[in-house]
Design a protein around this motif. Structure first.
Motif, mmCIF file in Angstrom:
data_model
loop_
_atom_site.group_PDB
_atom_site.id
_atom_site.type_symbol
_atom_site.label_atom_id
_atom_site.label_comp_id
_atom_site.label_asym_id
_atom_site.label_seq_id
_atom_site.Cartn_x
_atom_site.Cartn_y
_atom_site.Cartn_z
ATOM 1 N N LYS A 125 0.845 -1.198 0.000
ATOM 2 C CA LYS A 125 0.000 0.000 0.000
ATOM 3 C C LYS A 125 0.879 1.247 0.000
ATOM 4 C CE LYS A 125 -0.316 0.093 5.054
ATOM 5 N NZ LYS A 125 -1.208 0.088 6.228
ATOM 6 N N ALA A 139 -4.251 -1.177 0.439
ATOM 7 C CA ALA A 139 -5.339 -0.551 1.183
ATOM 8 C C ALA A 139 -6.552 -0.324 0.293
ATOM 9 C CB ALA A 139 -4.869 0.758 1.810
ATOM 10 N N THR A 140 -6.345 0.317 -0.843
ATOM 11 C CA THR A 140 -7.481 0.789 -1.636
ATOM 12 C C THR A 140 -7.696 -0.015 -2.907
ATOM 13 O OG1 THR A 140 -6.205 2.369 -2.962
ATOM 14 C CG2 THR A 140 -6.981 3.109 -0.802
ATOM 15 N N LEU A 141 -8.902 0.089 -3.422
ATOM 16 C CA LEU A 141 -9.244 -0.580 -4.677
ATOM 17 C C LEU A 141 -8.442 -0.006 -5.832
ATOM 18 C CD1 LEU A 141 -10.911 -2.568 -6.283
ATOM 19 C CD2 LEU A 141 -12.795 -0.913 -6.276
ATOM 20 N N ASP A 142 -8.201 1.304 -5.826
ATOM 21 C CA ASP A 142 -7.396 1.912 -6.893
ATOM 22 C C ASP A 142 -6.016 1.272 -6.968
ATOM 23 O OD1 ASP A 142 -9.416 3.595 -7.647
ATOM 24 O OD2 ASP A 142 -8.612 5.362 -6.626
ATOM 25 N N GLU A 143 -5.421 1.011 -5.813
ATOM 26 C CA GLU A 143 -4.108 0.357 -5.801
ATOM 27 C C GLU A 143 -4.206 -1.053 -6.377
ATOM 28 O OE1 GLU A 143 -2.081 2.374 -1.828
ATOM 29 O OE2 GLU A 143 -3.555 0.768 -1.579
ATOM 30 N N CYS A 165 -7.702 -6.088 -0.897
ATOM 31 C CA CYS A 165 -7.726 -4.693 -0.462
ATOM 32 C C CYS A 165 -8.744 -4.559 0.659
ATOM 33 C CB CYS A 165 -8.019 -3.750 -1.614
ATOM 34 S SG CYS A 165 -9.668 -3.894 -2.332
ATOM 35 N N TRP A 166 -8.614 -3.491 1.465
ATOM 36 C CA TRP A 166 -9.413 -3.468 2.690
ATOM 37 C C TRP A 166 -9.967 -2.107 3.112
ATOM 38 C CZ3 TRP A 166 -4.330 -5.634 2.941
ATOM 39 C CH2 TRP A 166 -3.319 -4.740 3.274
ATOM 40 N N LEU A 167 -9.778 -1.079 2.346
ATOM 41 C CA LEU A 167 -10.236 0.233 2.785
ATOM 42 C C LEU A 167 -11.100 0.858 1.694
ATOM 43 C CD1 LEU A 167 -10.012 2.298 5.084
ATOM 44 C CD2 LEU A 167 -8.045 3.292 3.901
ATOM 45 N N ALA A 168 -12.390 1.012 1.982
ATOM 46 C CA ALA A 168 -13.305 1.537 0.971
ATOM 47 C C ALA A 168 -14.425 2.327 1.638
ATOM 48 C CB ALA A 168 -13.898 0.396 0.138
ATOM 49 N N ALA A 196 -17.678 2.758 -3.356
ATOM 50 C CA ALA A 196 -16.538 2.094 -4.007
ATOM 51 C C ALA A 196 -17.036 1.171 -5.111
ATOM 52 C CB ALA A 196 -15.737 1.307 -2.986
ATOM 53 N N ASN A 220 -10.658 0.152 11.789
ATOM 54 C CA ASN A 220 -11.617 -0.484 10.896
ATOM 55 C C ASN A 220 -11.977 -1.876 11.423
ATOM 56 O OD1 ASN A 220 -13.277 -0.461 8.694
ATOM 57 N ND2 ASN A 220 -11.715 -0.948 7.189
#
Length: 392
Positions: A52, A78-82, A97-100, A104, A147
């Motif tokens: 991340k 972390a993010t879907l974009d990544e 991934c885990w942060l949205a 999203a 989270n």
């Protein structure tokens, strides 16, 4: 030292300016060896390498490729974009991934075979509505207070997951994150591990196969075998940096990043010369000052003023005067120096140079922030960008 020739970061070669004035040199051989060393600590568990935040400032795509070459079973972001950036670059392995936030694009995740994380019944409903059969992991807050589903929220998420499985959804994992793993004797570690086991049992009692159970971060991977479960998540340690400089461990890791720059100016000054804003430093004798063309605009912490050192001509030299937006000054004493000579701000420490941990201590922060925060005019240069050794 002759500056290395910059290499392109993406898979497709791209031209970069010829000679950088400042660069972060990332040794991918060292990274791969760290990954293999960490994997060996948990031989019965799968390994997830976390990339991340642009691989903690080390370059997302080259580091992710190196992780796969070193045998990483999973990659975590972390993010879907990544996650989608990795898929667009050709990565095909297991990816979480885990942060949205709400809204999203979980449908895009499903199309790209990216596993996502649900931290509440509401979020699980968003995931299920976006794709027919998504692959979803569940996160329980065992005490970090960040989270994940906490208390009754977890019971609600378990019930929602049980209904989803009956409808054909795939729950592929359950996980949580430790708050104090870099303090191995902290009582929170036992409490969180016990709560995690209870949460898994609650999920199983509801008829849901938990899939991969994972709790251990870098610190727990290195010091807490009971927390290894089915998968371990290695982040900062893969980059050769300790989760905390005071954490006891005997794992041989090599820092991956070295920060270097070419002197933009060199001048001889007399005793009594004030240096930089506010004259926080005044020379005590005649000396040579070297101008390093990076500063807090590149993420070098101003808080390190008067406390940090660099490495030049085989010696540590102090950083003197206030660190500015795009420049700082080093006191070279009587060492011969010319414009264009290379100074190292930090590296692996094997030649006596400061490390990222040293700069973190000088800045009153952690090594994570030192490497992740670099940017601006600093170029990333990856060395050993091919692994002839194959996977573990």
């Amino acid at each position: 030292m002759t500056p290395p020739t910059p290499q392109a970061l993406p898979s497709t070669p791209q031209a970069l300016p010829s000679t950088p004035q400042a660069w972060a040199e990332v040794d991918l051989d060292a990274y791969r060896q760290n990954v293999r060393t960490l994997a060996a600590l948990a031989p019965t568990a799968q390994l997830m390498t976390v990339v991340k935040a642009d691989a903690y400032g080390h370059g997302l795509l080259p580091v992710a490729r190196a992780a796969r070459e070193a045998g990483a079973d999973w990659i975590g972001v972390a993010t879907l974009d990544e996650a989608l950036a990795l898929r667009a670059a050709g990565d095909e392995g297991p990816l979480l991934c885990w942060l949205a936030a709400p809204g999203a694009d979980f449908a895009a995740a499903a199309r790209a075979d990216v596993e996502v994380t649900a931290s509440s019944a509401e979020q699980l409903a968003e995931v299920l509505a976006a794709a027919d059969v998504p692959s979803t992991q569940l996160k329980v807050d065992t005490g970090l207070g960040r989270n994940g589903a906490f208390g009754d929220q977890w019971t609600d998420l378990v019930a929602a997951a049980a209904r989803a499985v009956e409808g054909g959804a795939r729950i592929t994992g359950v996980w949580s994150h430790l708050a104090c793993a870099d303090e191995p004797s902290h009582p929170a570690n036992d409490a969180q591990e016990a709560r995690f086991r209870e949460a898994v049992a609650e999920l199983e009692a509801a008829g849901v196969d938990p899939g991969l159970r994972h709790l251990a971060n870098s610190a727990a991977l290195m010091t807490r075998p009971s927390a290894h479960f089915d998968l371990v998540r290695a982040g900062i340690a893969t980059y050769g940096l300790p989760p905390d400089p005071t954490m006891p461990h005997d794992v041989p890791l090599t820092p991956v990043m070295s920060l270097r720059a070419r002197l933009a100016a060199v001048k001889r000054v007399p005793a009594g010369q004030g240096v930089s804003y506010g004259y926080r430093h005044v020379t005590q004798r005649e000396t040579t000052l070297g101008l390093v063309p990076i500063g807090y605009g590149e993420g070098v912490h101003r808080a390190a003023t008067g406390r940090a050192s660099a490495f030049f001509a085989g010696r540590r030299v102090p950083v003197v005067g206030t660190i500015c937006m795009d420049q700082m000054v080093v006191d070279l004493g009587d060492l011969p120096a010319r414009r264009g000579d290379v100074v190292t701000l930090f590296g692996p420490g094997t030649a006596g140079e400061p490390t990222a941990v040293d700069w973190a201590v000088a800045s009153g922060t952690i090594a994570y922030e030192v490497v992740t925060g670099l940017g601006g005019r600093i170029q990333l240069v990856h060395t050993h960008d091919h692994d002839p050794g194959g996977t573990r």
